[in-house]
Write a protein that holds these residues in place. Structure first.
Motif, mmCIF file in Angstrom:
data_model
loop_
_atom_site.group_PDB
_atom_site.id
_atom_site.type_symbol
_atom_site.label_atom_id
_atom_site.label_comp_id
_atom_site.label_asym_id
_atom_site.label_seq_id
_atom_site.Cartn_x
_atom_site.Cartn_y
_atom_site.Cartn_z
ATOM 1 N N ALA A 264 42.151 47.948 55.401
ATOM 2 C CA ALA A 264 41.315 47.774 54.211
ATOM 3 C C ALA A 264 39.872 47.527 54.617
ATOM 4 C CB ALA A 264 41.823 46.615 53.351
ATOM 5 N N THR A 267 37.647 43.257 53.480
ATOM 6 C CA THR A 267 38.483 42.062 53.501
ATOM 7 C C THR A 267 39.051 41.887 54.902
ATOM 8 O OG1 THR A 267 40.494 41.031 52.620
ATOM 9 C CG2 THR A 267 40.458 43.430 52.748
ATOM 10 N N SER A 268 39.343 40.659 55.258
ATOM 11 C CA SER A 268 39.951 40.387 56.566
ATOM 12 C C SER A 268 41.447 40.132 56.430
ATOM 13 C CB SER A 268 39.281 39.164 57.213
ATOM 14 O OG SER A 268 39.406 38.029 56.367
ATOM 15 N N GLU A 269 42.001 40.445 55.252
ATOM 16 C CA GLU A 269 43.402 40.131 54.968
ATOM 17 C C GLU A 269 44.380 41.186 55.483
ATOM 18 O OE1 GLU A 269 44.399 37.544 52.311
ATOM 19 O OE2 GLU A 269 42.476 36.663 52.807
ATOM 20 N N ALA A 270 43.886 42.388 55.823
ATOM 21 C CA ALA A 270 44.773 43.454 56.280
ATOM 22 C C ALA A 270 45.013 43.348 57.781
ATOM 23 C CB ALA A 270 44.179 44.815 55.941
ATOM 24 N N SER A 273 41.092 45.565 59.571
ATOM 25 C CA SER A 273 40.070 45.332 58.551
ATOM 26 C C SER A 273 38.694 45.731 59.054
ATOM 27 C CB SER A 273 40.034 43.852 58.140
ATOM 28 O OG SER A 273 41.291 43.416 57.668
#
Length: 368
Positions: A264, A267-270, A273
């Protein structure tokens, strides 16, 4: 027509029976085969002719012509009054893909195979994957531009994003014979719905994005999604499924127990990122985070959506074992893709060419 491994109709029948496709065998199974063909105009003596019901033409109507040219057996969905043996199957298109790959000696088993699907970004993502894993293993791409390998570009005569089953199988065989170790295939929704890639078992599958396209063929967005989702069915049980986390269309995608990795932008959530983007006329700079490890990236491709394509490629490359530092270095020399926000002049003003064929792609190109 393409010459293949000499085999027998009985061996092809065994493959189709194992796939629960074979309904009946008419005539002798003890027939030697020396080629496989889906176009009666170029059939050769010894060929297995593949007939299926197309969207415009019906291959069954051309079986007599194939016989005149020397075809010695055929795969059909309905029995015909002809003198050569017939394998009657429940799904002609899927049977054709499995038979073609079997005739070519199942070349996908000797290749690292990556499939890329989505509405936009397939070509760029596929070529970026080739660029990233090419130094690790010689890699080819099959897709919109044809076959791209270490010898250059070989256009397909079929003018399709994903060629027909015989062309796919023949090219995979050629790649193996030429010492190529990996191939990235663009998988269009038409190809997936028409089972053109069902002879290939994928190690990695990538889903870029999903916006409305080809509804005139699929009928509605749900059928379009279902066609794309078939790529998971073609992945091996231990394959990696890579999904654009930022696209809500993929929330309902079932990885069926396979390893799932996400990418993604913003965002750093994937798992992979890209954040802190800086976009200008020279390209894109961003912080790349892969499984918690950060690296700074500068690449010469324009636009936010090319960062998204790059993250998909990074997810694929790291999934097959390319070290992160090598991936970052290679991104710095990412090649322009023909017709994909391609800079063709920079003075006295910038001129770009982009093959934006959907409203979403056009908006992204103009925004970039």
């Amino acid at each position: 027509m393409t010459r293949s491994f000499a085999t027998s109709l009985n061996a092809v029948g065994d493959v189709l029976r194992a796939a629960d496709l074979l309904e009946e065998t008419l005539g002798s199974k003890d027939v030697s085969l020396s080629g496989v063909c889906q176009d009666s105009r170029i059939a050769d003596p010894g060929d297995l002719f593949l007939a299926w019901e197309g969207t415009v033409l019906d291959g069954h109507d051309f079986v007599p012509e194939a016989i005149e040219r020397g075809a010695v057996a055929t795969i059909v969905k309905r029995p015909l009054d002809v003198e050569i043996p017939q394998l009657v199957v429940s799904n002609g298109r899927r049977a054709a893909a499995l038979a073609a790959c079997a005739m070519m000696g199942s070349p996908d088993e000797d290749l690292l195979t990556v499939g890329v699907t989505g509405t936009n970004g397939k070509t760029t993502t596929a070529l970026l994957i080739q660029h990233l894993i090419g130094p690790k293993v010689p890699t080819a791409v099959i897709g919109t531009l044809g076959l791209i390998d270490t010898h250059g570009v070989r256009p397909s005569s079929e003018a399709l994003t994903t060629p027909g089953p015989v062309q796919v199988a023949a090219w995979l065989r050629e790649l193996v014979d030429d010492g190529i170790g990996a191939v990235v295939l663009e998988a269009s929704s038409h190809a997936l719905a028409q089972y053109r890639l069902d002879g290939v078992s994928f190690d990695v599958v990538v889903f870029t994005n999903l916006t409305q396209d080809h509804i005139e063929y699929h009928g509605n967005i749900d059928a379009y999604f279902a066609a794309k989702a078939r790529l998971v069915e073609l992945a091996q049980a231990n394959a990696t499924v890579i999904v654009n986390q930022a696209d809500p269309a993929w929330v309902s995608l079932d990885a069926a127990g396979r390893r799932l990795r996400t990418f993604a932008v913003g965002t750093s959530e994937a798992d992979v990122s890209g954040i802190d983007l800086k976009l200008d006329s020279s390209g894109a700079a961003f912080r790349l985070i892969v499984d918690g490890i950060e690296r700074q990236v500068k690449m010469p491709l324009l636009g936010r959506y090319n960062v998204e394509n790059a993250l998909a490629a990074v997810a694929a490359a790291t999934a097959v074992g390319v070290p992160l530092n090598e991936v970052v270095e290679r991104l710095g020399t990412a090649p322009q893709v023909s017709g994909r926000l391609e800079t063709v002049a920079s003075a006295p003003f910038t001129v770009l060419i982009d093959f934006a064929h959907t409203s979403d792609a056009l908006k992204s190109a103009l925004s970039a």
